[in-house]
Write a protein that holds these residues in place. Structure first.
Motif, PDB file in Angstrom:
ATOM      1  N   SER A 165      44.581  74.579 -64.549  1.00 22.52           N
ATOM      2  CA  SER A 165      45.461  75.710 -65.250  1.00 22.52           C
ATOM      3  C   SER A 165      46.762  75.268 -65.697  1.00 22.52           C
ATOM      4  O   SER A 165      47.147  74.142 -65.529  1.00 22.52           O
ATOM      5  CB  SER A 165      46.025  76.333 -63.563  1.00 22.52           C
ATOM      6  OG  SER A 165      46.717  75.491 -62.894  1.00 22.52           O
ATOM      7  N   VAL A 200      48.867  71.177 -62.550  1.00 21.13           N
ATOM      8  CA  VAL A 200      47.706  71.985 -62.974  1.00 21.13           C
ATOM      9  C   VAL A 200      46.522  71.910 -61.898  1.00 21.13           C
ATOM     10  O   VAL A 200      45.065  72.413 -62.424  1.00 21.13           O
ATOM     11  CB  VAL A 200      47.296  71.209 -64.251  1.00 21.13           C
ATOM     12  CG1 VAL A 200      48.658  71.576 -65.203  1.00 21.13           C
ATOM     13  CG2 VAL A 200      47.198  69.768 -64.170  1.00 21.13           C
ATOM     14  N   SER A 246      46.987  72.842 -56.492  1.00 17.17           N
ATOM     15  CA  SER A 246      46.828  73.538 -57.784  1.00 17.17           C
ATOM     16  C   SER A 246      47.736  74.783 -57.508  1.00 17.17           C
ATOM     17  O   SER A 246      47.760  75.456 -56.929  1.00 17.17           O
ATOM     18  CB  SER A 246      45.584  73.900 -58.152  1.00 17.17           C
ATOM     19  OG  SER A 246      45.632  74.590 -59.429  1.00 17.17           O
ATOM     20  N   VAL A 280      42.954  71.755 -70.350  1.00 14.31           N
ATOM     21  CA  VAL A 280      43.895  72.642 -69.829  1.00 14.31           C
ATOM     22  C   VAL A 280      43.719  73.913 -70.844  1.00 14.31           C
ATOM     23  O   VAL A 280      43.847  73.857 -71.993  1.00 14.31           O
ATOM     24  CB  VAL A 280      45.305  72.338 -69.822  1.00 14.31           C
ATOM     25  CG1 VAL A 280      46.247  73.183 -69.031  1.00 14.31           C
ATOM     26  CG2 VAL A 280      45.513  71.175 -68.778  1.00 14.31           C
TER      27      VAL A 280
END
Length: 283
Positions: A165, A200, A246, A280
């Protein structure tokens, strides 16, 4: 007198004839008893009192043999655990001392012995050869060893696409092609005040340090051999060895009137920086 003698003689003859008739009419016995026949225990007995003809109880013999296996030299047939433990401990100490002395020596024979010991302790046992030997001599591998008889299933590497993410919603102002190090991301224009920067992926914080320009840079080791750097932060609550999931907050950037904050974001894989856009999704 002669008449009396004749009567007595005739009476004896009569008794003798009756006895003879009874012997002829009586059935013959199946066996005859002799007083001199020895009994079962006396038959076969040796002069020293032992009975070779007597068969001992096999269970008694087995228990006696088993006691011999289990005994450690104790009195009365009782095992002595302490004596066996002491002997094993002494043997272990002697073996350890011998190996330790071999590794301290620098002689040519000691070097060869060191190589042999190291090879024996570091290499795995050849179970395939042992299995072949068992199958040759016993027509099958022993069932009490789980590793024998099992079909080896080759391992298959399963790889799935794992997209991380984005650390924040915004646009890339400087691409990886410009810096060959990382990217700089500007938050969305409708953002106001502090901008939250998120992790992330799951990972462990490796370091939290100050940048030359005054910002804060956080390095996090993520899954998949990825290491991410989050720079130009205004503040953070993380410290080294902290764990994040995350989407957890890594830090924040404070917007000023003079300039908009820019997040520096870099991704390293196997000690080589790669384009963060490859792992990403910034859309």
């Amino acid at each position: 007198m002669e008449q009396g003698s004749g009567i007595k003689g005739r009476r004896k003859e009569r008794i003798r004839s009756l006895l003879d008739d009874q012997r002829e009419a009586a059935p013959l016995p199946l066996y005859t008893l002799e007083e001199d026949v020895p009994s079962f225990k006396e038959w076969g007995r040796q002069r020293d009192g032992r009975e070779p003809g007597y068969e001992p109880d096999p269970e008694v013999l087995w228990k006696q043999s088993r006691r011999g296996w289990m005994d450690e030299g104790g009195d009365g047939g009782r095992p002595r655990f302490t004596a066996g433990l002491i002997r094993r401990t002494v043997a272990s100490v002697l073996v350890f001392g011998a190996v330790w002395g071999i590794f301290l020596a620098r002689e040519p024979w000691a070097v060869k012995a060191q190589a042999f010991i190291t090879d024996a302790l570091s290499n795995d046992m050849d179970f395939a050869a042992a299995q072949v030997w068992y199958e040759t001599h016993f027509n099958g591998a022993p069932s009490f060893i789980p590793i024998f008889g099992e079909d080896e299933v080759p391992a298959e590497k399963v790889s799935t696409a794992h997209t991380l993410s984005a650390p924040l919603e915004g646009s890339i102002m400087r691409s990886f092609a410009d810096t060959l190090y990382g990217v700089e991301i500007m938050p969305q224009s409708d953002s106001s005040g502090n901008v939250t920067v998120k992790s992330v992926d799951t990972g462990r914080v490796l370091s939290v340090s100050k940048e030359a320009q005054g910002g804060i840079r956080i390095v996090i080791r993520h899954t998949g051999s990825l290491t991410a750097e989050y720079g130009h932060l205004s503040g953070t609550r993380l410290s080294a060895d902290d764990w994040v999931e995350s989407g957890d907050t890594v830090g924040w950037m404070q917007e000023t009137e003079s300039e908009a904050p820019l997040l520096f974001f870099a991704v390293m894989k196997d000690k080589t920086y790669i384009d963060p856009a490859e792992v990403v999704s910034f859309d």
